[in-house]
Design a protein around this motif. Structure first.
Motif, PDB file in Angstrom:
ATOM      1  N   MET A   1       0.850  -1.203   0.000  1.00  0.00           N
ATOM      2  CA  MET A   1       0.000   0.000   0.000  1.00  0.00           C
ATOM      3  C   MET A   1       0.882   1.249   0.000  1.00  0.00           C
ATOM      4  O   MET A   1       1.318   1.719   1.039  1.00  0.00           O
ATOM      5  CB  MET A   1      -0.872   0.035   1.264  1.00  0.00           C
ATOM      6  N   ASN A   2       1.174   1.738  -1.215  1.00  0.00           N
ATOM      7  CA  ASN A   2       2.081   2.880  -1.286  1.00  0.00           C
ATOM      8  C   ASN A   2       1.354   4.212  -1.347  1.00  0.00           C
ATOM      9  O   ASN A   2       1.982   5.263  -1.260  1.00  0.00           O
ATOM     10  CB  ASN A   2       2.930   2.772  -2.564  1.00  0.00           C
ATOM     11  N   LEU A   3       0.051   4.179  -1.548  1.00  0.00           N
ATOM     12  CA  LEU A   3      -0.677   5.409  -1.867  1.00  0.00           C
ATOM     13  C   LEU A   3      -1.537   5.922  -0.712  1.00  0.00           C
ATOM     14  O   LEU A   3      -2.431   6.728  -0.915  1.00  0.00           O
ATOM     15  CB  LEU A   3      -1.574   5.184  -3.102  1.00  0.00           C
ATOM     16  N   GLN A   4      -1.240   5.476   0.502  1.00  0.00           N
ATOM     17  CA  GLN A   4      -2.083   5.896   1.628  1.00  0.00           C
ATOM     18  C   GLN A   4      -2.133   7.411   1.787  1.00  0.00           C
ATOM     19  O   GLN A   4      -3.139   7.963   2.241  1.00  0.00           O
ATOM     20  CB  GLN A   4      -1.588   5.253   2.933  1.00  0.00           C
ATOM     21  N   GLY A   5      -1.037   8.093   1.419  1.00  0.00           N
ATOM     22  CA  GLY A   5      -1.024   9.555   1.519  1.00  0.00           C
ATOM     23  C   GLY A   5      -2.144  10.204   0.726  1.00  0.00           C
ATOM     24  O   GLY A   5      -2.619  11.286   1.063  1.00  0.00           O
ATOM     25  N   LEU A  71       3.155   7.606 -11.296  1.00  0.00           N
ATOM     26  CA  LEU A  71       3.000   6.254 -10.770  1.00  0.00           C
ATOM     27  C   LEU A  71       3.279   5.203 -11.848  1.00  0.00           C
ATOM     28  O   LEU A  71       2.681   5.247 -12.922  1.00  0.00           O
ATOM     29  CB  LEU A  71       1.560   6.062 -10.251  1.00  0.00           C
ATOM     30  N   GLU A  72       4.197   4.273 -11.545  1.00  0.00           N
ATOM     31  CA  GLU A  72       4.435   3.114 -12.423  1.00  0.00           C
ATOM     32  C   GLU A  72       3.574   1.991 -11.873  1.00  0.00           C
ATOM     33  O   GLU A  72       3.812   1.517 -10.750  1.00  0.00           O
ATOM     34  CB  GLU A  72       5.918   2.743 -12.414  1.00  0.00           C
ATOM     35  N   ASP A  77       0.770  -2.379  -5.569  1.00  0.00           N
ATOM     36  CA  ASP A  77       0.104  -3.649  -5.262  1.00  0.00           C
ATOM     37  C   ASP A  77      -1.372  -3.578  -5.640  1.00  0.00           C
ATOM     38  O   ASP A  77      -1.868  -2.537  -6.078  1.00  0.00           O
ATOM     39  CB  ASP A  77       0.316  -4.035  -3.790  1.00  0.00           C
ATOM     40  N   ALA A  78      -2.070  -4.694  -5.430  1.00  0.00           N
ATOM     41  CA  ALA A  78      -3.463  -4.798  -5.893  1.00  0.00           C
ATOM     42  C   ALA A  78      -4.359  -3.769  -5.207  1.00  0.00           C
ATOM     43  O   ALA A  78      -5.276  -3.220  -5.808  1.00  0.00           O
ATOM     44  CB  ALA A  78      -3.996  -6.207  -5.649  1.00  0.00           C
ATOM     45  N   VAL A  79      -4.076  -3.482  -3.931  1.00  0.00           N
ATOM     46  CA  VAL A  79      -4.916  -2.516  -3.199  1.00  0.00           C
ATOM     47  C   VAL A  79      -4.726  -1.119  -3.789  1.00  0.00           C
ATOM     48  O   VAL A  79      -5.698  -0.388  -4.029  1.00  0.00           O
ATOM     49  CB  VAL A  79      -4.572  -2.518  -1.693  1.00  0.00           C
ATOM     50  N   ASP A  80      -3.464  -0.748  -4.056  1.00  0.00           N
ATOM     51  CA  ASP A  80      -3.202   0.562  -4.667  1.00  0.00           C
ATOM     52  C   ASP A  80      -3.921   0.694  -5.999  1.00  0.00           C
ATOM     53  O   ASP A  80      -4.496   1.735  -6.320  1.00  0.00           O
ATOM     54  CB  ASP A  80      -1.697   0.734  -4.943  1.00  0.00           C
ATOM     55  N   LEU A  81      -3.859  -0.372  -6.796  1.00  0.00           N
ATOM     56  CA  LEU A  81      -4.459  -0.306  -8.134  1.00  0.00           C
ATOM     57  C   LEU A  81      -5.979  -0.157  -8.045  1.00  0.00           C
ATOM     58  O   LEU A  81      -6.580   0.638  -8.752  1.00  0.00           O
ATOM     59  CB  LEU A  81      -4.092  -1.557  -8.938  1.00  0.00           C
ATOM     60  N   ARG A  82      -6.568  -0.926  -7.126  1.00  0.00           N
ATOM     61  CA  ARG A  82      -8.037  -0.800  -6.962  1.00  0.00           C
ATOM     62  C   ARG A  82      -8.396   0.584  -6.431  1.00  0.00           C
ATOM     63  O   ARG A  82      -9.406   1.160  -6.806  1.00  0.00           O
ATOM     64  CB  ARG A  82      -8.544  -1.880  -6.015  1.00  0.00           C
ATOM     65  N   PHE A  83      -7.547   1.104  -5.583  1.00  0.00           N
ATOM     66  CA  PHE A  83      -7.758   2.451  -5.023  1.00  0.00           C
ATOM     67  C   PHE A  83      -7.797   3.488  -6.148  1.00  0.00           C
ATOM     68  O   PHE A  83      -8.674   4.344  -6.201  1.00  0.00           O
ATOM     69  CB  PHE A  83      -6.616   2.747  -4.043  1.00  0.00           C
ATOM     70  N   LEU A  84      -6.853   3.384  -7.077  1.00  0.00           N
ATOM     71  CA  LEU A  84      -6.819   4.333  -8.203  1.00  0.00           C
ATOM     72  C   LEU A  84      -8.066   4.194  -9.066  1.00  0.00           C
ATOM     73  O   LEU A  84      -8.616   5.184  -9.546  1.00  0.00           O
ATOM     74  CB  LEU A  84      -5.565   4.110  -9.060  1.00  0.00           C
ATOM     75  N   ALA A  85      -8.505   2.955  -9.278  1.00  0.00           N
ATOM     76  CA  ALA A  85      -9.715   2.740 -10.086  1.00  0.00           C
ATOM     77  C   ALA A  85     -10.941   3.286  -9.354  1.00  0.00           C
ATOM     78  O   ALA A  85     -11.826   3.881  -9.966  1.00  0.00           O
ATOM     79  CB  ALA A  85      -9.904   1.251 -10.390  1.00  0.00           C
TER      80      ALA A  85
END
Lengths: 350, 124
Positions: A1-5, A71-72, A77-85
């Motif tokens: 989870m890199n995008l919590q910020g 963002l590359e 991870d899967a959580v970050d990707l779903r978060f962006l979607a």
């Protein structure tokens, strides 16, 4: 989870401002572009896709997006990707198969790039309420800046070239996210949606192509992008949606003034009861109840929260958002418990 | 054909989705279509386009179905199966086959009227 910020970022486009924001949550203009000398993503090899991503990033750093997040997607991870979607920053398809995709996200999330999905580049401009012309100007301005550093595939007869010929021409999809609870409750929604193709419009669910309708929210957009200018396309969709907005507002007033008023009040206040009191809430249930709460707000009834809060809750109650908030995987009823808690606290003004 | 959702009633609307080169299809009865808010006469440009593209591989086409784009190797058959072209040069290579199809997908439009790429200023 890199995008919590990003949980702390206030999404500019969900603010309850802009024309007709009681019915139209947001307007979005998308431009599809490909680089002239690279194979499209469906055909290109990994090295070529990486090179495209680097080129687009480099060009974007010379524009108003220089302070954005780059963002590359293969590093997330899967959580970050779903978060962006969930925040409509990448498509659900790219979140599911990120490959060597990329995203560039500005701090207010109103101007964003998606890289190496179906086309090399999809550029998005979002505005609150019904304001497609403003979104089109923002998108066009960013595209002008990017084109100083990128050579886009183009033919004079067919315009900007895309992987799917249905996106040819301007490469533009002008869409609005509308809340049609009144037309739904009044039983008019199917007939209305069936009439939209005659006006050159298509309807999709909350997350775009192939997705479900939730919370009475629909995405409505132009079907094709060839043969009209960008301004004409934005104006045409805005005009058709303007009529839809009037019909929806009329339907809401009719429901509130008619013999079904008591039932309508019951629907709205039961929903509020669930939102402010439930200890478990599924996402579908919360969408359903938030839709009723939005209706109560638009009718000026005494209900908790405001349009901006309701719009934000529609985003914040999604599953990846909750996992990010918790900072750990959520098992069993945990997600439903956390969702209910987030909703109660926000509606209590905390 | 039976509805793929309820598996009980005859299907009346057929949908084909192509996402990331994965093709998925659904056939819905009128009741399931109504529940999913799918119009019974959907205007799905991609579905129309593929039906027309299948017919366009007819003997009179100037480009054989197996001929490959010099830019990426895509054939017309590849396009018919995925709904996607492989690169910008495909539009030149398959222009004869695409030309009659494009107006039918774009509501009669056959020429671009929008913006063009920036023309760089002349070198001094």
């Amino acid at each position: 989870m890199n995008l919590q910020g990003m949980l702390r970022c206030r999404m500019g486009w969900v603010q309850a401002e802009g024309p007709s924001h009681d019915v139209v949550l947001a307007s979005r203009v998308r431009l599809a572009r490909n680089l002239a000398t690279a194979q499209f993503p469906g055909r290109a090899k990994a090295a070529a896709l990486k090179a495209v991503r680097e080129q687009v990033f480099a060009a974007a750093r010379q524009t108003c997006l220089k302070g954005a997040a780059y963002l590359e997607l293969d590093k997330l991870d899967a959580v970050d990707l779903r978060f962006l979607a969930e925040r409509h920053l990448i498509s659900p398809a790219l979140a599911g198969q990120p490959g060597l995709g990329g995203a560039v996200v500005d701090p207010r999330e109103c101007l964003n790039l998606m890289i190496n999905e179906e086309d090399h580049l999809r550029l998005f401009a979002l505005t609150p309420g019904l304001d497609l012309r403003r979104a089109a100007r923002a998108a066009g301005g960013l595209e002008d800046e990017l084109s100083r550093g990128l050579d886009f595939a183009f033919r004079r007869d067919w315009g900007y070239l895309t992987a799917c010929p249905t996106n040819l021409g301007t490469g533009m999809r002008a869409s609005v996210l509308v809340h049609l609870v009144g037309l739904g409750l009044g039983g008019y929604i199917n007939k209305l949606l069936e009439s939209l193709p005659r006006a050159g419009l298509i309807t999709r669910g909350l997350y775009g192509e192939g997705t479900k309708v939730m919370g009475d929210c629909f995405q409505i957009s132009n079907a094709t992008g060839l043969g009209r200018t960008e301004d004409e396309l934005a104006a045409a969709v805005e005009s058709a949606v303007g009529v839809l907005v009037q019909r929806e507002q009329e339907a809401r007033r009719k429901l509130a003034a008619g013999p079904g008023r008591a039932r309508l009040e019951d629907t709205v206040y039961r929903a509020i009861g669930a939102l402010t009191g439930a200890r478990l809430l599924s996402f579908e249930e919360s969408c359903h109840h938030l839709s009723a709460l939005r209706l109560g707000l638009s009718l000026g009834w005494e209900v908790p929260g405001d349009f901006g809060t309701v719009n934000e809750l529609m985003i914040m109650t999604q599953s990846a958002h909750l996992v990010m908030l918790a900072g750990k995987p959520l098992v069993g009823d945990d997600q439903a418990v956390l969702r209910a808690s987030v909703v109660r606290r926000r509606l209590a003004g905390k | 054909m039976i509805c793929t959702s309820c598996k009980k009633t005859e299907a009346v609307v057929f949908i084909k989705h192509i996402v990331n080169n994965q093709v998925s299809q659904a056939a819905l009865c009128s009741s399931c279509a109504a529940k999913a808010h799918v119009p019974l006469n959907p205007v799905n440009p991609m579905a129309v386009f593929l039906q027309l593209a299948a017919k366009a591989g007819a003997p009179r086409a100037r480009v054989p179905a197996a001929a490959r784009c010099p830019g990426c190797g895509t054939t017309w058959t590849d396009f018919r199966e995925t709904g996607r072209l492989g690169c910008a040069r495909c539009y030149d290579h398959f222009a004869a086959l695409l030309r009659p199809l494009i107006p039918r997908v774009h509501a009669g439009a056959y020429v671009h009227r929008g913006k063009s790429p920036r023309i760089p200023p002349p070198a001094d």
